[in-house]
Design an enzyme around this catalytic site. Sequence first.
Site, PDB file in Angstrom:
ATOM      1  N   PHE A 191      72.841  43.153  51.431  1.00  0.00           N
ATOM      2  CA  PHE A 191      72.282  44.367  50.830  1.00  0.00           C
ATOM      3  C   PHE A 191      73.148  45.870  51.424  1.00  0.00           C
ATOM      4  O   PHE A 191      73.102  46.736  50.698  1.00  0.00           O
ATOM      5  CB  PHE A 191      70.860  44.586  51.035  1.00  0.00           C
ATOM      6  CG  PHE A 191      70.318  45.836  50.688  1.00  0.00           C
ATOM      7  CD1 PHE A 191      70.037  45.828  49.190  1.00  0.00           C
ATOM      8  CD2 PHE A 191      69.775  46.801  51.335  1.00  0.00           C
ATOM      9  CE1 PHE A 191      69.530  47.111  48.729  1.00  0.00           C
ATOM     10  CE2 PHE A 191      69.171  48.269  50.657  1.00  0.00           C
ATOM     11  CZ  PHE A 191      68.989  48.067  49.437  1.00  0.00           C
ATOM     12  N   TYR A 192      73.807  45.596  52.489  1.00  0.00           N
ATOM     13  CA  TYR A 192      74.435  46.569  53.153  1.00  0.00           C
ATOM     14  C   TYR A 192      75.665  47.128  52.557  1.00  0.00           C
ATOM     15  O   TYR A 192      76.444  46.238  52.254  1.00  0.00           O
ATOM     16  CB  TYR A 192      74.929  46.492  54.675  1.00  0.00           C
ATOM     17  CG  TYR A 192      73.820  46.099  55.663  1.00  0.00           C
ATOM     18  CD1 TYR A 192      72.319  46.630  55.320  1.00  0.00           C
ATOM     19  CD2 TYR A 192      73.980  45.259  57.074  1.00  0.00           C
ATOM     20  CE1 TYR A 192      71.567  46.197  56.222  1.00  0.00           C
ATOM     21  CE2 TYR A 192      72.923  45.076  57.522  1.00  0.00           C
ATOM     22  CZ  TYR A 192      71.662  45.593  57.387  1.00  0.00           C
ATOM     23  OH  TYR A 192      70.460  45.164  58.080  1.00  0.00           O
ATOM     24  N   SER A 193      75.846  48.089  51.605  1.00  0.00           N
ATOM     25  CA  SER A 193      76.663  48.811  50.990  1.00  0.00           C
ATOM     26  C   SER A 193      77.049  47.676  49.822  1.00  0.00           C
ATOM     27  O   SER A 193      78.163  47.532  49.572  1.00  0.00           O
ATOM     28  CB  SER A 193      78.078  48.812  51.682  1.00  0.00           C
ATOM     29  OG  SER A 193      78.012  49.938  52.720  1.00  0.00           O
TER      30      SER A 193
END
Length: 326
Positions: free
Chosen positions: A58-60
């Site tokens: 989900f990060y970036s």
Amino acid sequence: MKYVRLGKSNLKVSRLCLGAMGFGSKDWRAWVLDETASAPIVARALEHGINFFDTCDFYSAGESERILGQTLVRRLARDSFVLATKAGNPMGPHCNARGYSRKHLFQAIDASLTRLGTDHVDLFQTHVWDGETELDELVEAMADIVRMGKALHVGVTTMPAWTLALCRGKAGRAGLPQFLSMQCEYNPAHRECERELLPYCRHEQIAVIPFSPMARGFLSADRRQADDVTERTRSDDYTTKYYHRPCDFEVQAVIAQIAGSLGRTPSQVAMAWTLAQPGVTAPIFGATSAAHVDEAVAALDIALSPEDLAKIDAAYGTRPLSGSGH
């Protein structure tokens, strides 16, 4: 660097884990670093002997995983570091692009491995908890991912203690891999996991790898002061929502006072507090510079006195239970 076992496994991890939430694209968060800026941070962590790295799809929107693949996976022997990632947050607009169905978990692990540039992760974890999850399907799907060799171990994040106990019981009775680690928010200003989650994890020898040991930077400085406002504190609404209670500022003030008396930084005192808590395996910290890595590693040598610990305890104010159970 000190190394400890990851729960009951024989896998050894450094006493600190570098979190890669801050690696990625500024299109996602204004304070996030691109690959060029992230590379020196990974390099400094390795120089200090940190071998444990945590990221998430989900990060970036996956860019964090790609950067960690470029700066870590493609530069070192795969057996020389421990790589963890997570799944569960939305990765697309449709209803099956999130959560813990077999469909999404199988797609998520394959996509993460492609971005990371490896054929397996050492630890594959659930991310934000979904109370509607069918636990049998989750346990069996994660076990199949281990059986396929795409993850060596499985763990969870912010899952209620009773749910973790149910999942581990189901896996144990079926002879399936049990969740061996828990990521939970834990620092001097956020201690709800002490109610049930941490006692359970200690009893079962589950690795506790807490995130936000410095409360997303809240404990590093008095963010009410204009000179102490950063791009993250300006744009991170989570910090404002969860760490701006009067008692949180009291904890921050005590941390600052202790830091001054020790000749250390408030960040180091917050990290030292988290490291000192019973059952904690390796706090996950973020860094936006190599100097931040140096600062975190130096906290390993800080031993807080009983008097200092009592001051921090006295300033703390409890929170209501959340949907994740802590």
